[in-house]
Design an enzyme around this catalytic site. Structure first.
Site, PDB file in Angstrom:
ATOM      1  N   LYS A  45       0.824  -1.215   0.000  1.00 23.93           N
ATOM      2  CA  LYS A  45       0.000   0.000   0.000  1.00 23.93           C
ATOM      3  C   LYS A  45       0.857   1.263   0.000  1.00 23.93           C
ATOM      4  CE  LYS A  45      -2.388  -1.156   3.610  1.00 23.93           C
ATOM      5  NZ  LYS A  45      -3.328  -1.189   4.739  1.00 23.93           N
ATOM      6  N   ARG A  98      12.568   6.134  -4.970  1.00 20.65           N
ATOM      7  CA  ARG A  98      11.419   5.859  -5.838  1.00 20.65           C
ATOM      8  C   ARG A  98      11.065   7.109  -6.636  1.00 20.65           C
ATOM      9  NH1 ARG A  98       9.082   3.432  -2.279  1.00 20.65           N
ATOM     10  NH2 ARG A  98       9.863   1.423  -2.959  1.00 20.65           N
ATOM     11  N   ASP A 100      11.022  -2.493  -8.356  1.00 17.02           N
ATOM     12  CA  ASP A 100      11.822  -3.386  -7.534  1.00 17.02           C
ATOM     13  C   ASP A 100      12.816  -2.516  -6.798  1.00 17.02           C
ATOM     14  OD1 ASP A 100      11.928  -6.149  -6.781  1.00 17.02           O
ATOM     15  OD2 ASP A 100      13.978  -6.136  -7.523  1.00 17.02           O
ATOM     16  N   ASP A 124      12.279   2.456   6.209  1.00 18.14           N
ATOM     17  CA  ASP A 124      12.260   3.914   6.396  1.00 18.14           C
ATOM     18  C   ASP A 124      12.703   4.369   7.787  1.00 18.14           C
ATOM     19  OD1 ASP A 124      11.489   4.169   3.770  1.00 18.14           O
ATOM     20  OD2 ASP A 124       9.438   4.806   4.208  1.00 18.14           O
TER      21      ASP A 124
END
Length: 184
Positions: A11, A169, A66, A145
């Protein structure tokens, strides 16, 4: 409006990609059913294979992600096996492995794989350099994170809005968007 299927059951990843791409007029549709993942030491072939497999299966443009965290003191471990290591060991065991290590440098890397049906896949890498914190800090984000420190704060402390501006990302998506908008 362009539509792209993003393949992930995560998510957090989906929300990050959706929030970035919607500002460029791209609607992102989540596909939770994965794909047969190659076992490789590099992220690029995994992302390319996944994107091509799902694009041909769904007959739609597909994006996969990935990602991995590469810890220099651990010779790049866990790298492409980051999800498995997170599931089996978690952040606290990774921190335990780092006890006594002076070199805490690490980097997050994402490779976006993109493919349209019947075409060859393309890959777009993004990297952010940082270091491994000495303890988990922050409640934001997901995965590693809380232990990945970037410019004094962990990604878990940054909050989604700030993290999405600087993350690996985001950098991979920016590479994709540069290509995508130039062909439109």
């Amino acid at each position: 409006m362009h539509k792209i299927v993003f393949v992930t059951g995560n998510k957090g990843k989906f929300a990050e990609i959706r929030d970035i791409l919607k500002t460029f007029g791209i609607e992102v549709i989540q596909e939770k059913n994965g794909y047969p993942e190659l076992q490789e030491d590099e992220l690029e072939p995994i992302a390319a294979h996944g994107a091509q497999y799902v694009a041909n299966k769904l007959n739609m443009p597909v994006m996969v992600d990935d990602s991995g965290i590469f810890i220099n003191a651990l010779n790049g471990f866990p790298g492409p096996y980051s999800r498995f290591v997170e599931d089996k060991l978690g952040n606290l065991k990774v921190l335990k492995m780092m006890e006594g290590e002076e070199d805490r440098t690490a980097y997050f890397k994402t490779v976006i794989g993109y493919c349209e049906p019947g075409k060859e896949p393309l890959v777009f890498p993004g990297v952010v350099e940082g270091k491994i914190a000495y303890e988990e800090r922050g409640t934001g984000g997901f995965g590693y994170d809380p232990i990945f420190e970037y410019q004094g704060l962990t990604f878990g402390e940054l909050g989604d809005t700030e993290k999405n501006k600087v993350s690996h990302r985001r950098r991979a998506v920016d590479e994709f968007l540069e290509w995508f908008t130039s062909k439109a």
